[in-house]
Write an enzyme that holds these catalytic residues in place. Structure first.
Site, PDB file in Angstrom:
ATOM      1  N   PRO A   1       1.668 -30.988  11.671  1.00 42.83           N
ATOM      2  CA  PRO A   1       2.981 -31.230  12.249  1.00 42.83           C
ATOM      3  C   PRO A   1       4.000 -31.842  11.285  1.00 42.83           C
ATOM      4  CG  PRO A   1       1.347 -32.759  13.137  1.00 42.83           C
ATOM      5  CD  PRO A   1       0.600 -31.710  12.379  1.00 42.83           C
ATOM      6  N   ASN A   2       5.208 -31.351  11.423  1.00 41.77           N
ATOM      7  CA  ASN A   2       6.385 -31.837  10.693  1.00 41.77           C
ATOM      8  C   ASN A   2       6.432 -31.429   9.226  1.00 41.77           C
ATOM      9  OD1 ASN A   2       7.494 -33.303  12.975  1.00 41.77           O
ATOM     10  ND2 ASN A   2       5.750 -34.665  12.716  1.00 41.77           N
TER      11      ASN A   2
ATOM     12  N   ARG B   1      12.824 -33.990   6.049  1.00 43.33           N
ATOM     13  CA  ARG B   1      12.251 -35.227   6.599  1.00 43.33           C
ATOM     14  C   ARG B   1      12.015 -36.247   5.473  1.00 43.33           C
ATOM     15  NH1 ARG B   1       5.685 -34.724   7.395  1.00 43.33           N
ATOM     16  NH2 ARG B   1       6.004 -36.715   8.424  1.00 43.33           N
TER      17      ARG B   1
ATOM     18  N   TYR C   1       8.715 -37.718   0.935  1.00 41.05           N
ATOM     19  CA  TYR C   1       8.128 -36.374   0.783  1.00 41.05           C
ATOM     20  C   TYR C   1       8.890 -35.475  -0.185  1.00 41.05           C
ATOM     21  CZ  TYR C   1       5.522 -37.946   4.845  1.00 41.05           C
ATOM     22  OH  TYR C   1       4.712 -38.671   5.687  1.00 41.05           O
TER      23      TYR C   1
ATOM     24  N   ALA D   1       0.059 -35.915  10.576  1.00 43.00           N
ATOM     25  CA  ALA D   1      -0.249 -37.046  11.470  1.00 43.00           C
ATOM     26  C   ALA D   1      -1.595 -36.895  12.166  1.00 43.00           C
ATOM     27  CB  ALA D   1       0.870 -37.204  12.502  1.00 43.00           C
TER      28      ALA D   1
ATOM     29  N   GLU E   1      -8.830 -31.952   1.617  1.00 44.85           N
ATOM     30  CA  GLU E   1      -7.752 -32.646   2.344  1.00 44.85           C
ATOM     31  C   GLU E   1      -6.648 -33.015   1.350  1.00 44.85           C
ATOM     32  OE1 GLU E   1      -9.085 -36.526   3.534  1.00 44.85           O
ATOM     33  OE2 GLU E   1      -7.305 -36.939   4.755  1.00 44.85           O
TER      34      GLU E   1
ATOM     35  N   HIS F   1      -2.718 -34.819   0.909  1.00 48.46           N
ATOM     36  CA  HIS F   1      -1.543 -35.539   1.425  1.00 48.46           C
ATOM     37  C   HIS F   1      -0.518 -35.631   0.313  1.00 48.46           C
ATOM     38  CE1 HIS F   1      -3.610 -36.493   5.064  1.00 48.46           C
ATOM     39  NE2 HIS F   1      -4.648 -36.838   4.339  1.00 48.46           N
TER      40      HIS F   1
ATOM     41  N   ARG G   1       0.312 -46.875   2.329  1.00 48.68           N
ATOM     42  CA  ARG G   1       1.266 -46.890   3.448  1.00 48.68           C
ATOM     43  C   ARG G   1       0.735 -47.712   4.629  1.00 48.68           C
ATOM     44  NH1 ARG G   1       3.554 -41.016   4.402  1.00 48.68           N
ATOM     45  NH2 ARG G   1       5.011 -42.266   5.658  1.00 48.68           N
TER      46      ARG G   1
HETATM   47  C1  DQA Z   1       1.064 -36.733   5.178  1.00 46.84           C
HETATM   48  C2  DQA Z   1       0.793 -38.212   5.461  1.00 46.84           C
HETATM   49  C3  DQA Z   1       0.634 -38.436   6.955  1.00 46.84           C
HETATM   50  O1  DQA Z   1       0.363 -39.816   7.203  1.00 46.84           O
HETATM   51  C4  DQA Z   1       1.915 -38.064   7.677  1.00 46.84           C
HETATM   52  O2  DQA Z   1       1.751 -38.225   9.076  1.00 46.84           O
HETATM   53  C5  DQA Z   1       2.395 -36.703   7.333  1.00 46.84           C
HETATM   54  C6  DQA Z   1       2.258 -36.215   5.966  1.00 46.84           C
HETATM   55  C7  DQA Z   1       1.339 -36.464   3.685  1.00 46.84           C
HETATM   56  O3  DQA Z   1       1.311 -35.298   3.308  1.00 46.84           O
HETATM   57  O4  DQA Z   1       1.608 -37.393   2.925  1.00 46.84           O
HETATM   58  O5  DQA Z   1       3.002 -36.029   8.162  1.00 46.84           O
HETATM   59  O6  DQA Z   1      -0.087 -35.986   5.535  1.00 46.84           O
END
Ligand code: DQA
Length: 144
Positions: free
Chosen positions: A9-10, A17, A22, A76, A97, A99, A106
């Protein structure tokens, strides 16, 4: 060989955003970066994004028998979803994984990752290049 890159999401809002966290590169730019890298490496890539947990579970399941490796940024849902953890365990496909931000630096609620237990590797805080590093890890592993 096919890799699947899954974004939660997002992440479709990349570039808009929270640019301080990011960056200003858009989601479309991220897709182009991944596609170009896959073309360079002469592999197929399937890129998917959803804001819905169940759709992400469906996509992970659809990788079974289709993708040799998965790169996933569950966004998230990293911090909440046992369903995504179980989905990755179910298909037993090598998964990395990713990020974009360094979640370890954080908020407390970002310190938990459910999916991590099913992933071979976690890449945090390397920006969009983290996706390329994840693809490289899988390419090297799958070449063995
Ligand atoms: C994220 C980190 C997550 O905590 C956050 O909710 C995101 C993006 C990252 O790519 O840094 O939406 O996964």
């Amino acid at each position: 060989m096919k890799l699947c890159v899954i974004n939660g999401p997002n992440l479709n809002m990349l570039g808009i955003r929270e640019p301080d966290i990011y960056g200003r590169t858009t989601y479309a730019d991220l897709c182009t970066l991944i596609e170009n890298y896959a073309a360079e490496q002469d592999i197929d890539v399937d890129i998917y994004q959803s804001n819905h947990e169940g759709d992400l579970v469906d996509k992970i399941q659809a990788c079974y028998g289709e993708a040799a490796g998965i790169v996933i940024n569950p966004a998230a849902y990293t911090h909440t979803s046992v369903a995504l953890l179980d989905a990755v365990k179910s298909v037993a496909i090598p998964t990395v994984e990713v990020h974009i931000s360094d979640v370890s630096q954080r908020e407390d609620f970002r310190q938990v990752s459910y999916i991590r237990a099913a992933c071979e590797k976690t890449i945090c805080g390397h920006g969009l290049n983290g996706y390329i590093e994840a693809m490289d890890y899988l390419l090297e592993k799958l070449a063995d």
